[in-house]
Write an enzyme that holds these catalytic residues in place. Structure first.
Site, PDB file in Angstrom:
ATOM      1  N   THR A  30       0.839  -1.207   0.000  1.00 13.82           N
ATOM      2  CA  THR A  30       0.000   0.000   0.000  1.00 13.82           C
ATOM      3  C   THR A  30       0.868   1.249   0.000  1.00 13.82           C
ATOM      4  O   THR A  30       0.605   2.203  -0.753  1.00 13.82           O
ATOM      5  CB  THR A  30      -0.929  -0.014   1.237  1.00 13.82           C
ATOM      6  OG1 THR A  30      -1.722  -1.195   1.187  1.00 13.82           O
ATOM      7  CG2 THR A  30      -1.822   1.215   1.280  1.00 13.82           C
ATOM      8  N   ASN A 108      -5.493  -9.455  -8.005  1.00 12.45           N
ATOM      9  CA  ASN A 108      -5.429 -10.231  -6.769  1.00 12.45           C
ATOM     10  C   ASN A 108      -6.653 -11.121  -6.541  1.00 12.45           C
ATOM     11  O   ASN A 108      -6.610 -12.038  -5.746  1.00 12.45           O
ATOM     12  CB  ASN A 108      -5.235  -9.308  -5.562  1.00 12.45           C
ATOM     13  CG  ASN A 108      -6.140  -8.108  -5.580  1.00 12.45           C
ATOM     14  OD1 ASN A 108      -6.126  -7.331  -6.518  1.00 12.45           O
ATOM     15  ND2 ASN A 108      -6.962  -7.963  -4.565  1.00 12.45           N
ATOM     16  N   GLN A 136       0.968  -9.029  -6.864  1.00  9.53           N
ATOM     17  CA  GLN A 136       0.579 -10.429  -7.051  1.00  9.53           C
ATOM     18  C   GLN A 136       1.456 -11.152  -8.064  1.00  9.53           C
ATOM     19  O   GLN A 136       1.388 -12.375  -8.157  1.00  9.53           O
ATOM     20  CB  GLN A 136      -0.892 -10.517  -7.499  1.00  9.53           C
ATOM     21  CG  GLN A 136      -1.872 -10.055  -6.440  1.00  9.53           C
ATOM     22  CD  GLN A 136      -1.960 -10.996  -5.241  1.00  9.53           C
ATOM     23  OE1 GLN A 136      -1.656 -12.180  -5.345  1.00  9.53           O
ATOM     24  NE2 GLN A 136      -2.364 -10.466  -4.105  1.00  9.53           N
ATOM     25  N   SER A 156       4.817  -6.316  -2.408  1.00  7.91           N
ATOM     26  CA  SER A 156       4.481  -6.494  -0.991  1.00  7.91           C
ATOM     27  C   SER A 156       5.139  -7.786  -0.520  1.00  7.91           C
ATOM     28  O   SER A 156       4.952  -8.836  -1.131  1.00  7.91           O
ATOM     29  CB  SER A 156       2.961  -6.584  -0.846  1.00  7.91           C
ATOM     30  OG  SER A 156       2.637  -7.072   0.434  1.00  7.91           O
ATOM     31  N   GLY A 157       5.879  -7.708   0.583  1.00  2.00           N
ATOM     32  CA  GLY A 157       6.674  -8.841   1.044  1.00  2.00           C
ATOM     33  C   GLY A 157       5.894 -10.115   1.273  1.00  2.00           C
ATOM     34  O   GLY A 157       6.269 -11.186   0.795  1.00  2.00           O
ATOM     35  N   HIS A 158       4.766  -9.995   1.998  1.00  2.00           N
ATOM     36  CA  HIS A 158       4.114 -11.237   2.436  1.00  2.00           C
ATOM     37  C   HIS A 158       3.452 -12.002   1.291  1.00  2.00           C
ATOM     38  O   HIS A 158       3.038 -13.132   1.472  1.00  2.00           O
ATOM     39  CB  HIS A 158       3.131 -10.977   3.580  1.00  2.00           C
ATOM     40  CG  HIS A 158       1.966 -10.122   3.256  1.00  2.00           C
ATOM     41  ND1 HIS A 158       2.039  -8.746   3.193  1.00  2.00           N
ATOM     42  CD2 HIS A 158       0.686 -10.433   2.977  1.00  2.00           C
ATOM     43  CE1 HIS A 158       0.862  -8.265   2.898  1.00  2.00           C
ATOM     44  NE2 HIS A 158       0.012  -9.259   2.754  1.00  2.00           N
ATOM     45  N   THR A 194      13.090   5.012   9.606  1.00  2.00           N
ATOM     46  CA  THR A 194      13.991   3.902   9.914  1.00  2.00           C
ATOM     47  C   THR A 194      13.522   2.631   9.208  1.00  2.00           C
ATOM     48  O   THR A 194      12.335   2.317   9.209  1.00  2.00           O
ATOM     49  CB  THR A 194      14.033   3.682  11.444  1.00  2.00           C
ATOM     50  OG1 THR A 194      14.494   4.905  12.028  1.00  2.00           O
ATOM     51  CG2 THR A 194      14.955   2.545  11.828  1.00  2.00           C
ATOM     52  N   CYS A 282      -8.353  -9.163   1.022  1.00  2.00           N
ATOM     53  CA  CYS A 282      -8.257  -7.788   1.480  1.00  2.00           C
ATOM     54  C   CYS A 282      -9.634  -7.186   1.686  1.00  2.00           C
ATOM     55  O   CYS A 282      -9.784  -6.232   2.427  1.00  2.00           O
ATOM     56  CB  CYS A 282      -7.499  -6.943   0.465  1.00  2.00           C
ATOM     57  SG  CYS A 282      -6.031  -7.750  -0.107  1.00  2.00           S
TER      58      CYS A 282
HETATM   59  N1  PLP Z   1      -1.939  -4.514  -4.363  1.00  3.03           N
HETATM   60  C1  PLP Z   1      -2.408  -5.757  -4.531  1.00  3.03           C
HETATM   61  C2  PLP Z   1      -2.676  -6.264  -5.911  1.00  3.03           C
HETATM   62  C3  PLP Z   1      -2.631  -6.571  -3.407  1.00  3.03           C
HETATM   63  O1  PLP Z   1      -3.109  -7.815  -3.579  1.00  3.03           O
HETATM   64  C4  PLP Z   1      -2.362  -6.067  -2.117  1.00  3.03           C
HETATM   65  C5  PLP Z   1      -2.616  -6.852  -0.911  1.00  3.03           C
HETATM   66  O2  PLP Z   1      -3.321  -7.809  -0.897  1.00  3.03           O
HETATM   67  C6  PLP Z   1      -1.845  -4.751  -2.010  1.00  3.03           C
HETATM   68  C7  PLP Z   1      -1.656  -4.014  -3.158  1.00  3.03           C
HETATM   69  C8  PLP Z   1      -1.541  -4.148  -0.682  1.00  3.03           C
HETATM   70  O3  PLP Z   1      -0.363  -4.683  -0.131  1.00  3.03           O
HETATM   71  P1  PLP Z   1      -0.098  -4.581   1.441  1.00  3.03           P
HETATM   72  O4  PLP Z   1      -1.077  -5.467   2.107  1.00  3.03           O
HETATM   73  O5  PLP Z   1       1.323  -5.037   1.618  1.00  3.03           O
HETATM   74  O6  PLP Z   1      -0.272  -3.163   1.835  1.00  3.03           O
END
Ligand code: PLP
Length: 343
Positions: A30, A108, A136, A156-158, A194, A282
């Site tokens: 995000t 996503n 994604q 996005s890391g996770h 940081t 999400c």
């Molecule tokens: N963009 C996409 C396509 C996503 O699927 C997601 C999270 O699911 C994000 C942005 C947001 O990433 P984060 O959760 O790391 O803020």
């Protein structure tokens, strides 16, 4: 910069095929999306148009819609019933007033992949900055930024097995972007604050691991995903696939089940220890049907009954077979309770 962060920067750059100096670590996808959009338009204050799509993640769409209240014209390109863009429409909309085009690499909810190389060439050849939310796509499909003229790209890391709370914004050398977070001199003055060193180290390692066997994992996941999808579509009546059958991530399938709620399916799957999501993780918990499926013209009831199954390197064929076995049972049970099905 510490040795650990430097190494992680190299690992991310190696997965993307770019220079480590083009990697900015952020706190999440995000933040990367927000920084890219606001940073790019601030660098060209005389241009007042932003082009995006209707099916972006809220991390992009909400920012664009906010900018609409601050003097920007925002064009949200439509998609067809398989979730695909009309590139002629995009081309027609590009003009001298366009500050930025931001279009996701892979969706996503459906996994549909846009032809980003073609889009990036079309946009940047007109001197317009191009950002892609590749949250994604990175780690799931091979990406080589040395061949594609993308100016900015979010990670996005996770989403690729790194810890939560870390992300990346790739900014191509020479791209003009005003920093979003102001303060100290971290990340060469491009992102103050940081650094989350453990998160960054984890993300670096995750990129290295994804890079090691992306092609084989791709094949394995595609086989498992197709097995799961074909069995569900065959064994469960009144369900349909959402998205383009071919232009998709290898690990994702999104299926709508008529007459029942996606959320109810998730609860029952959970009882069997199976994790999936309704549309998008999400937005789950919201009663609104997915904006992505609605943009694709999926009827309201089918959109409410949608479930996204996504597989990762940790899923096995045994787990897929187990899910295949349980799904008809779950669907039948719920349909028996449904007020919309004649009993
Ligand atoms: N963009 C996409 C396509 C996503 O699927 C997601 C999270 O699911 C994000 C942005 C947001 O990433 P984060 O959760 O790391 O803020």
């Amino acid at each position: 910069m510490g040795h650990n962060v430097r190494k992680a920067r190299e690992q991310v750059a190696s997965l993307l095929g770019c220079d480590p100096a083009e990697i900015i670590f952020t706190s999440c996808g995000t933040e990367s999306d927000n920084s890219a959009i606001r940073g790019a338009i601030a660098a060209v204050p005389n241009r007042k148009k932003i082009i995006t799509t209707r099916i972006e993640h809220p991390a992009v769409l909400t920012v664009c819609r906010d900018l609409e209240n601050h003097g920007y014209e925002v064009i949200e390109l439509a998609v067809d019933k398989e979730g695909q863009l009309d590139l002629n429409e995009l081309e027609q909309k590009l003009d001298d007033d366009t500050a930025l085009v931001t279009i996701m690499w892979a969706n996503n909810e459906t996994g549909v992949v846009f032809p980003i190389e073609q889009i990036a060439k079309m946009v940047t050849s007109k001197g317009i900055v191009f950002h892609t939310d590749a949250v994604q796509a990175v780690g799931k499909i091979p990406i080589n930024l040395s061949n594609i003229p993308i100016d900015m790209l979010s990670i996005s890391g996770h989403k690729l097995h790194a810890p939560k709370g870390v992300g990346v914004l790739y900014v191509r050398k020479g791209t003009r972007i005003s920093p979003f977070l102001l303060g100290g001199h971290q990340e060469a003055g491009r992102r103050a604050g940081t650094e989350n060193v453990p998160g960054i180290v984890g993300l670096g390692k995750a990129c290295e691991l994804a890079n090691e066997n992306i092609e084989e994992e791709n094949k394995r996941l595609r086989f498992l995903r197709d097995k799961l999808e074909n069995a569900i579509l065959k064994n469960c009546p009144d369900c349909r696939l959402n998205g383009h059958k071919k232009n998709r991530l290898p690990n994702t399938t999104n299926i709508s089940f008529e007459y029942i709620e996606g959320e109810a399916i998730l609860l029952m799957l959970d009882v069997y220890g199976i994790c999936a999501s309704s549309g998008s993780a999400c937005t789950s918990g919201s009663l609104e049907p997915s904006h992505v499926l609605r943009a694709m013209g999926v009827p309201f009831t089918a959109a409410h009954g949608s479930v996204r199954f996504s597989l990762s390197r940790y899923n096995t064929e045994q787990q897929v077979d187990y899910t295949i076995e349980k799904m008809p049972e779950i669907v039948n049970k719920l349909r028996k309770l449904s007020p919309f099905v004649a009993q």
